[in-house]
Scaffold this motif. Structure first.
Motif, PDB file in Angstrom:
ATOM      1  N   LEU A 162       6.280  -8.240  -7.029  1.00 57.22           N
ATOM      2  CA  LEU A 162       5.767  -7.908  -8.363  1.00 57.22           C
ATOM      3  C   LEU A 162       5.745  -6.392  -8.568  1.00 57.22           C
ATOM      4  CD1 LEU A 162       4.616  -9.457 -10.835  1.00 57.22           C
ATOM      5  CD2 LEU A 162       2.365  -9.033  -9.895  1.00 57.22           C
ATOM      6  N   LEU A 163       5.275  -5.651  -7.583  1.00 57.36           N
ATOM      7  CA  LEU A 163       5.223  -4.193  -7.678  1.00 57.36           C
ATOM      8  C   LEU A 163       6.628  -3.593  -7.756  1.00 57.36           C
ATOM      9  CD1 LEU A 163       3.517  -1.611  -7.688  1.00 57.36           C
ATOM     10  CD2 LEU A 163       3.567  -1.668  -5.193  1.00 57.36           C
ATOM     11  N   LEU A 164       7.550  -4.091  -6.930  1.00 63.03           N
ATOM     12  CA  LEU A 164       8.917  -3.573  -6.948  1.00 63.03           C
ATOM     13  C   LEU A 164       9.628  -3.891  -8.257  1.00 63.03           C
ATOM     14  CD1 LEU A 164      10.038  -4.379  -3.286  1.00 63.03           C
ATOM     15  CD2 LEU A 164       9.493  -2.126  -4.250  1.00 63.03           C
ATOM     16  N   GLU A 165       9.448  -5.107  -8.771  1.00 61.57           N
ATOM     17  CA  GLU A 165      10.086  -5.467 -10.036  1.00 61.57           C
ATOM     18  C   GLU A 165       9.517  -4.642 -11.195  1.00 61.57           C
ATOM     19  OE1 GLU A 165       9.661  -9.743 -10.274  1.00 61.57           O
ATOM     20  OE2 GLU A 165      11.648 -10.030  -9.417  1.00 61.57           O
ATOM     21  N   ALA A 166       8.222  -4.415 -11.187  1.00 58.13           N
ATOM     22  CA  ALA A 166       7.609  -3.591 -12.238  1.00 58.13           C
ATOM     23  C   ALA A 166       8.137  -2.159 -12.154  1.00 58.13           C
ATOM     24  CB  ALA A 166       6.089  -3.615 -12.105  1.00 58.13           C
ATOM     25  N   SER A 167       8.270  -1.643 -10.943  1.00 56.09           N
ATOM     26  CA  SER A 167       8.794  -0.291 -10.747  1.00 56.09           C
ATOM     27  C   SER A 167      10.233  -0.201 -11.242  1.00 56.09           C
ATOM     28  CB  SER A 167       8.752   0.093  -9.269  1.00 56.09           C
ATOM     29  OG  SER A 167       7.446   0.031  -8.788  1.00 56.09           O
ATOM     30  N   LYS A 207       3.899  10.104  -7.376  1.00 55.29           N
ATOM     31  CA  LYS A 207       4.957  10.496  -8.309  1.00 55.29           C
ATOM     32  C   LYS A 207       4.514  10.428  -9.771  1.00 55.29           C
ATOM     33  CE  LYS A 207       8.181  11.285  -5.290  1.00 55.29           C
ATOM     34  NZ  LYS A 207       8.734  12.619  -5.106  1.00 55.29           N
ATOM     35  N   GLY A 208       3.244  10.077  -9.999  1.00 54.60           N
ATOM     36  CA  GLY A 208       2.721  10.062 -11.363  1.00 54.60           C
ATOM     37  C   GLY A 208       2.790   8.720 -12.067  1.00 54.60           C
ATOM     38  N   TYR A 209       2.987   7.646 -11.317  1.00 55.07           N
ATOM     39  CA  TYR A 209       3.078   6.312 -11.908  1.00 55.07           C
ATOM     40  C   TYR A 209       1.836   5.475 -11.603  1.00 55.07           C
ATOM     41  CZ  TYR A 209       7.942   7.535 -12.714  1.00 55.07           C
ATOM     42  OH  TYR A 209       9.088   8.163 -13.133  1.00 55.07           O
ATOM     43  N   GLY A 210       0.679   6.123 -11.617  1.00 54.82           N
ATOM     44  CA  GLY A 210      -0.575   5.425 -11.338  1.00 54.82           C
ATOM     45  C   GLY A 210      -0.855   4.289 -12.302  1.00 54.82           C
ATOM     46  N   ILE A 211      -0.487   4.463 -13.566  1.00 55.18           N
ATOM     47  CA  ILE A 211      -0.739   3.413 -14.569  1.00 55.18           C
ATOM     48  C   ILE A 211       0.054   2.155 -14.234  1.00 55.18           C
ATOM     49  CG2 ILE A 211       1.038   4.223 -16.186  1.00 55.18           C
ATOM     50  CD1 ILE A 211      -2.355   2.837 -17.231  1.00 55.18           C
ATOM     51  N   VAL A 230       0.878   1.137 -11.175  1.00 52.61           N
ATOM     52  CA  VAL A 230       0.182   0.511 -10.050  1.00 52.61           C
ATOM     53  C   VAL A 230      -1.074  -0.203 -10.542  1.00 52.61           C
ATOM     54  CG1 VAL A 230      -0.996   0.945  -7.859  1.00 52.61           C
ATOM     55  CG2 VAL A 230       1.120   2.167  -8.390  1.00 52.61           C
ATOM     56  N   GLU A 231      -1.807   0.419 -11.453  1.00 52.38           N
ATOM     57  CA  GLU A 231      -3.017  -0.219 -12.013  1.00 52.38           C
ATOM     58  C   GLU A 231      -2.679  -1.518 -12.722  1.00 52.38           C
ATOM     59  OE1 GLU A 231      -5.545   2.266 -14.463  1.00 52.38           O
ATOM     60  OE2 GLU A 231      -5.092   3.985 -13.187  1.00 52.38           O
ATOM     61  N   GLN A 232      -1.603  -1.514 -13.498  1.00 50.98           N
ATOM     62  CA  GLN A 232      -1.223  -2.724 -14.228  1.00 50.98           C
ATOM     63  C   GLN A 232      -0.825  -3.848 -13.275  1.00 50.98           C
ATOM     64  OE1 GLN A 232       1.791  -1.186 -16.889  1.00 50.98           O
ATOM     65  NE2 GLN A 232       0.280  -0.778 -18.488  1.00 50.98           N
ATOM     66  N   VAL A 233      -0.127  -3.519 -12.211  1.00 53.62           N
ATOM     67  CA  VAL A 233       0.255  -4.538 -11.227  1.00 53.62           C
ATOM     68  C   VAL A 233      -0.992  -5.069 -10.525  1.00 53.62           C
ATOM     69  CG1 VAL A 233       1.488  -4.951  -9.052  1.00 53.62           C
ATOM     70  CG2 VAL A 233       2.608  -3.702 -10.905  1.00 53.62           C
ATOM     71  N   ARG A 234      -1.899  -4.185 -10.172  1.00 52.46           N
ATOM     72  CA  ARG A 234      -3.139  -4.635  -9.517  1.00 52.46           C
ATOM     73  C   ARG A 234      -3.969  -5.510 -10.450  1.00 52.46           C
ATOM     74  NH1 ARG A 234      -4.511   0.743  -5.984  1.00 52.46           N
ATOM     75  NH2 ARG A 234      -3.174   0.153  -4.243  1.00 52.46           N
ATOM     76  N   ASP A 235      -3.975  -5.206 -11.746  1.00 54.83           N
ATOM     77  CA  ASP A 235      -4.673  -6.062 -12.719  1.00 54.83           C
ATOM     78  C   ASP A 235      -4.049  -7.451 -12.754  1.00 54.83           C
ATOM     79  OD1 ASP A 235      -6.405  -4.010 -13.369  1.00 54.83           O
ATOM     80  OD2 ASP A 235      -5.408  -3.491 -15.254  1.00 54.83           O
ATOM     81  N   GLU A 236      -2.721  -7.492 -12.737  1.00 53.41           N
ATOM     82  CA  GLU A 236      -2.017  -8.782 -12.736  1.00 53.41           C
ATOM     83  C   GLU A 236      -2.339  -9.573 -11.471  1.00 53.41           C
ATOM     84  OE1 GLU A 236       0.424 -11.988 -13.648  1.00 53.41           O
ATOM     85  OE2 GLU A 236      -0.272 -10.391 -14.957  1.00 53.41           O
ATOM     86  N   LEU A 237      -2.390  -8.885 -10.336  1.00 49.76           N
ATOM     87  CA  LEU A 237      -2.711  -9.556  -9.079  1.00 49.76           C
ATOM     88  C   LEU A 237      -4.143 -10.086  -9.090  1.00 49.76           C
ATOM     89  CD1 LEU A 237      -1.013  -7.111  -6.557  1.00 49.76           C
ATOM     90  CD2 LEU A 237      -0.181  -9.361  -7.292  1.00 49.76           C
ATOM     91  N   ALA A 238      -5.057  -9.326  -9.690  1.00 49.48           N
ATOM     92  CA  ALA A 238      -6.454  -9.774  -9.775  1.00 49.48           C
ATOM     93  C   ALA A 238      -6.581 -10.992 -10.678  1.00 49.48           C
ATOM     94  CB  ALA A 238      -7.339  -8.645 -10.284  1.00 49.48           C
ATOM     95  N   THR A 239      -5.780 -11.036 -11.738  1.00 46.10           N
ATOM     96  CA  THR A 239      -5.791 -12.186 -12.642  1.00 46.10           C
ATOM     97  C   THR A 239      -5.214 -13.409 -11.949  1.00 46.10           C
ATOM     98  OG1 THR A 239      -5.531 -10.738 -14.551  1.00 46.10           O
ATOM     99  CG2 THR A 239      -4.965 -13.058 -14.871  1.00 46.10           C
ATOM    100  N   GLY A 240      -4.175 -13.203 -11.161  1.00 44.66           N
ATOM    101  CA  GLY A 240      -3.535 -14.312 -10.460  1.00 44.66           C
ATOM    102  C   GLY A 240      -2.497 -14.992 -11.322  1.00 44.66           C
ATOM    103  N   GLN A 298       0.830  -1.209   0.000  1.00 49.88           N
ATOM    104  CA  GLN A 298       0.000   0.000   0.000  1.00 49.88           C
ATOM    105  C   GLN A 298       0.863   1.258   0.000  1.00 49.88           C
ATOM    106  OE1 GLN A 298      -3.250  -0.072  -0.457  1.00 49.88           O
ATOM    107  NE2 GLN A 298      -3.311   2.149  -0.507  1.00 49.88           N
ATOM    108  N   GLU A 299       1.908   1.270   0.825  1.00 53.07           N
ATOM    109  CA  GLU A 299       2.786   2.437   0.905  1.00 53.07           C
ATOM    110  C   GLU A 299       3.535   2.671  -0.407  1.00 53.07           C
ATOM    111  OE1 GLU A 299       5.237   1.710   4.319  1.00 53.07           O
ATOM    112  OE2 GLU A 299       3.617   2.165   5.729  1.00 53.07           O
ATOM    113  N   VAL A 300       4.055   1.607  -1.004  1.00 49.88           N
ATOM    114  CA  VAL A 300       4.769   1.744  -2.277  1.00 49.88           C
ATOM    115  C   VAL A 300       3.793   2.195  -3.364  1.00 49.88           C
ATOM    116  CG1 VAL A 300       6.061   0.500  -4.074  1.00 49.88           C
ATOM    117  CG2 VAL A 300       6.591   0.103  -1.666  1.00 49.88           C
ATOM    118  N   SER A 301       2.586   1.651  -3.366  1.00 51.63           N
ATOM    119  CA  SER A 301       1.569   2.051  -4.344  1.00 51.63           C
ATOM    120  C   SER A 301       1.246   3.533  -4.218  1.00 51.63           C
ATOM    121  CB  SER A 301       0.289   1.240  -4.158  1.00 51.63           C
ATOM    122  OG  SER A 301       0.511  -0.107  -4.421  1.00 51.63           O
ATOM    123  N   GLU A 302       1.043   3.989  -3.003  1.00 52.90           N
ATOM    124  CA  GLU A 302       0.733   5.405  -2.778  1.00 52.90           C
ATOM    125  C   GLU A 302       1.885   6.303  -3.212  1.00 52.90           C
ATOM    126  OE1 GLU A 302      -0.385   5.608   1.355  1.00 52.90           O
ATOM    127  OE2 GLU A 302      -2.275   4.543   0.998  1.00 52.90           O
TER     128      GLU A 302
END
Length: 155
Positions: free
Chosen positions: A82-87, A18-22, A24-34, A9-13
């Protein structure tokens, strides 16, 4: 809330601020897909060492093996990784690539880039070289994130 959920949550925020919302959205989509994996389901006839006397051979011949997709959720730790690697790939690796290009251009004694439209001079854009981070800083950040990822994976 687990420590990894809180960290996610902290890294996402931070990334969103910093303007990288897209990203975070892509990582959350991947997590929802599993995590998806294929599994082959065998027929009884294909399973070695199994004999069932109640079914005839003709019943076995009609059944076919099939491939199925299985979905597994990511763990909280895997979500952070996953979020850190994508970042790292999207932000830091891009900065490292820009730094390498900057160095190559400076070796050619080019100190800035200008992008102009063939149709309209109003759409031109200049990129001064001092806006590009240095390679040592980008590599230091890559090392820090890779170390954090490694620590999360080993816990």
């Amino acid at each position: 809330m687990s420590d990894y959920k809180k960290l996610f949550q902290e890294v996402s925020e931070f990334l969103m601020a910093k303007g990288y919302g897209i990203l975070v959205e892509q990582v959350r989509d991947e997590l929802a897909t599993g995590r998806l994996s294929e599994e082959k389901i065998q027929t009884l006839k294909e399973v070695e060492g199994r004999s069932i006397g109640l079914l005839s051979d003709t019943e076995f011949k009609r059944s076919q093996s099939a491939d199925f997709v299985r979905r597994d959720d990511y763990s909280d730790a895997e979500s952070v990784v996953l979020l850190l690697e994508a970042s790292k790939r999207a932000i830091i690796d891009g900065a490292a690539m820009a730094s390498q290009i900057k160095g190559a251009l400076e070796n050619l004694q080019i100190h800035g880039l200008a992008f102009t439209s063939e149709e309209n001079d109003e759409n031109s854009y200049e990129l001064p070289m001092e806006n590009i981070p240095n390679l040592a800083e980008a590599n230091r950040r890559v090392s820090e994130i890779e170390e954090l990822i490694s620590q999360i994976r080993t816990q």
